[in-house]
Design a protein around this motif. Structure first.
Motif, PDB file in Angstrom:
ATOM      1  N   MET A  92       1.017  -1.548  -0.141  1.00 56.78           N
ATOM      2  CA  MET A  92      -0.051  -0.098  -0.033  1.00 56.78           C
ATOM      3  C   MET A  92       1.265   1.352  -0.149  1.00 56.78           C
ATOM      4  SD  MET A  92      -3.188  -1.329   2.466  1.00 56.78           S
ATOM      5  CE  MET A  92      -2.756  -2.004   3.662  1.00 56.78           C
ATOM      6  N   THR A  93       0.704   2.540  -0.650  1.00 54.30           N
ATOM      7  CA  THR A  93       0.832   3.305  -0.681  1.00 54.30           C
ATOM      8  C   THR A  93       0.752   3.733   0.343  1.00 54.30           C
ATOM      9  OG1 THR A  93      -0.767   4.520  -2.400  1.00 54.30           O
ATOM     10  CG2 THR A  93       0.909   3.577  -3.480  1.00 54.30           C
ATOM     11  N   ARG A  94       0.816   5.156   0.943  1.00 52.14           N
ATOM     12  CA  ARG A  94       1.115   6.118   1.825  1.00 52.14           C
ATOM     13  C   ARG A  94      -0.286   6.780   1.616  1.00 52.14           C
ATOM     14  NH1 ARG A  94       5.146   8.105   5.288  1.00 52.14           N
ATOM     15  NH2 ARG A  94       7.140   7.894   4.336  1.00 52.14           N
ATOM     16  N   HIS A  95      -0.892   7.472   0.480  1.00 52.59           N
ATOM     17  CA  HIS A  95      -2.524   6.900   0.447  1.00 52.59           C
ATOM     18  C   HIS A  95      -3.459   6.558   0.586  1.00 52.59           C
ATOM     19  CE1 HIS A  95      -0.205  10.573  -1.964  1.00 52.59           C
ATOM     20  NE2 HIS A  95      -0.995  11.221  -1.840  1.00 52.59           N
ATOM     21  N   GLU A  96      -2.897   5.293   0.411  1.00 59.36           N
ATOM     22  CA  GLU A  96      -3.490   3.927   0.661  1.00 59.36           C
ATOM     23  C   GLU A  96      -3.702   3.383   1.529  1.00 59.36           C
ATOM     24  OE1 GLU A  96      -3.290   1.902  -2.967  1.00 59.36           O
ATOM     25  OE2 GLU A  96      -1.959   1.566  -2.649  1.00 59.36           O
ATOM     26  N   ARG A 132       0.862  12.562  10.499  1.00 58.67           N
ATOM     27  CA  ARG A 132       1.858  11.977   9.715  1.00 58.67           C
ATOM     28  C   ARG A 132       2.682  10.405  10.309  1.00 58.67           C
ATOM     29  NH1 ARG A 132       4.184  16.017  10.291  1.00 58.67           N
ATOM     30  NH2 ARG A 132       2.975  17.477   8.839  1.00 58.67           N
ATOM     31  N   ASP A 133       2.860  10.934  11.581  1.00 58.31           N
ATOM     32  CA  ASP A 133       3.310   9.831  11.914  1.00 58.31           C
ATOM     33  C   ASP A 133       3.292   8.464  12.248  1.00 58.31           C
ATOM     34  OD1 ASP A 133       5.475  11.579  13.133  1.00 58.31           O
ATOM     35  OD2 ASP A 133       4.894  11.641  14.732  1.00 58.31           O
ATOM     36  N   GLU A 144       5.276   1.963   6.885  1.00 54.77           N
ATOM     37  CA  GLU A 144       6.452   0.776   6.301  1.00 54.77           C
ATOM     38  C   GLU A 144       6.354  -0.145   7.248  1.00 54.77           C
ATOM     39  OE1 GLU A 144      10.666   0.233   7.240  1.00 54.77           O
ATOM     40  OE2 GLU A 144       9.330   1.604   6.498  1.00 54.77           O
ATOM     41  N   LEU A 145       5.002  -0.776   7.680  1.00 51.05           N
ATOM     42  CA  LEU A 145       4.778  -2.192   8.019  1.00 51.05           C
ATOM     43  C   LEU A 145       4.124  -2.989   7.330  1.00 51.05           C
ATOM     44  CD1 LEU A 145       3.469  -1.440  11.858  1.00 51.05           C
ATOM     45  CD2 LEU A 145       5.505  -2.377  11.246  1.00 51.05           C
ATOM     46  N   LEU A 146       3.322  -1.643   6.554  1.00 51.63           N
ATOM     47  CA  LEU A 146       1.607  -2.547   5.198  1.00 51.63           C
ATOM     48  C   LEU A 146       2.817  -2.394   4.069  1.00 51.63           C
ATOM     49  CD1 LEU A 146      -1.478  -1.502   7.306  1.00 51.63           C
ATOM     50  CD2 LEU A 146       0.166  -3.918   7.315  1.00 51.63           C
ATOM     51  N   VAL A 194      -1.420  -7.200   8.727  1.00 51.78           N
ATOM     52  CA  VAL A 194      -0.362  -8.519   8.389  1.00 51.78           C
ATOM     53  C   VAL A 194      -1.037 -10.133   8.157  1.00 51.78           C
ATOM     54  CG1 VAL A 194       2.146  -9.287   8.157  1.00 51.78           C
ATOM     55  CG2 VAL A 194       1.043  -7.048   8.343  1.00 51.78           C
ATOM     56  N   ARG A 195      -1.534 -10.032  10.079  1.00 48.05           N
ATOM     57  CA  ARG A 195      -1.590 -11.681   9.692  1.00 48.05           C
ATOM     58  C   ARG A 195      -2.928 -12.447   8.835  1.00 48.05           C
ATOM     59  NH1 ARG A 195      -1.369 -10.207  15.588  1.00 48.05           N
ATOM     60  NH2 ARG A 195      -3.342  -9.717  16.158  1.00 48.05           N
TER      61      ARG A 195
END
Length: 233
Positions: A1-5, A29-30, A37-39, A73-74
């Protein structure tokens, strides 16, 4: 996924669980950076059954705890494993002597299946015991008589002469010798008869498979075949 997604997914989650909403712009934003970073390698949706919003909604429905990236993620990893477990690698069209191209094509096919871009090839499902109630599968098995097509069976016959002889005997109405236990060498049903190698001391040193069955096994198979019509009657 992108940041927008990711931002769209967090907005959807925030409507279902206001505890995940970040008030300040810096916190939002954070949060987006952390989830990205995780997805980053998880797609928002695929054409074949995966949707991150459904996974998020399911977690919010059944869990009292705020959702975390691991809760997306799981289910995604379970989705990948289930698809690869149903997948049977097709034969690549690349030259088998070109190891790099052959491996790259296999990797590409598996990656497409795992990421939901392609459906799994379920050739092995015919013999795995699943889908036995499928009318299409049953019609195909009735037409071919076996999960192995006739053309493939004919091509394999020179490589397994004992099996070919057994199938030919059954097709001609002769008794299936390997369907019964041999009383001479104690070979179990489905196993070929074995020849004993006697050592100088008179003991059995080894056994080797026989190309033909023992006469007592032939007689037992013929007797069993003769009794079947009576049992049916």
């Amino acid at each position: 996924m992108t940041r927008h997604e990711i931002a769209a997914l967090l907005a959807y989650i925030g409507r279902l669980d206001p505890r995940t909403i970040r008030v300040s712009q810096a916190e939002a934003r954070d949060q987006i950076a952390q989830w990205h970073e995780l997805l980053g390698d998880v797609p928002p949706a695929t054409p074949y059954g995966w949707d991150a919003r459904i996974a998020a909604r399911q977690h919010i429905r059944i869990s009292p705890y705020p959702i975390l990236p691991a809760d997306i993620v799981r289910p995604w990893e379970s989705y990948r494993r289930e698809r690869l477990a149903r997948h049977c690698d097709p034969t690549p069209v690349a030259d088998p002597d070109d190891q790099a191209a052959w491996t790259a094509e296999l990797f590409g096919t598996r990656h497409a299946v795992a990421t939901g871009a392609a459906e799994p090839r379920q050739d092995r499902a015919i013999t795995s015991g699943r889908g036995q109630d499928d009318p299409e599968l049953q019609a195909r098995l009735r037409e071919d008589g076996s999960c192995i097509p006739p053309a493939a069976r004919a091509a394999l016959a020179p490589l397994r002469p004992a099996r070919a002889e057994r199938e030919a005997a059954v097709a001609q109405g002769r008794p299936d010798v390997l369907a019964v236990r041999c009383e001479w060498c104690q070979a179990q049903p489905g196993e070929p008869c074995r020849r004993r190698r006697i050592g100088p001391d008179g003991g059995t040193r080894a056994t080797t498979p026989r190309a033909t069955a023992h006469h007592c096994r032939l007689d037992l198979a013929a007797a069993q075949q003769a009794q079947e019509p009576k049992q049916l009657a």
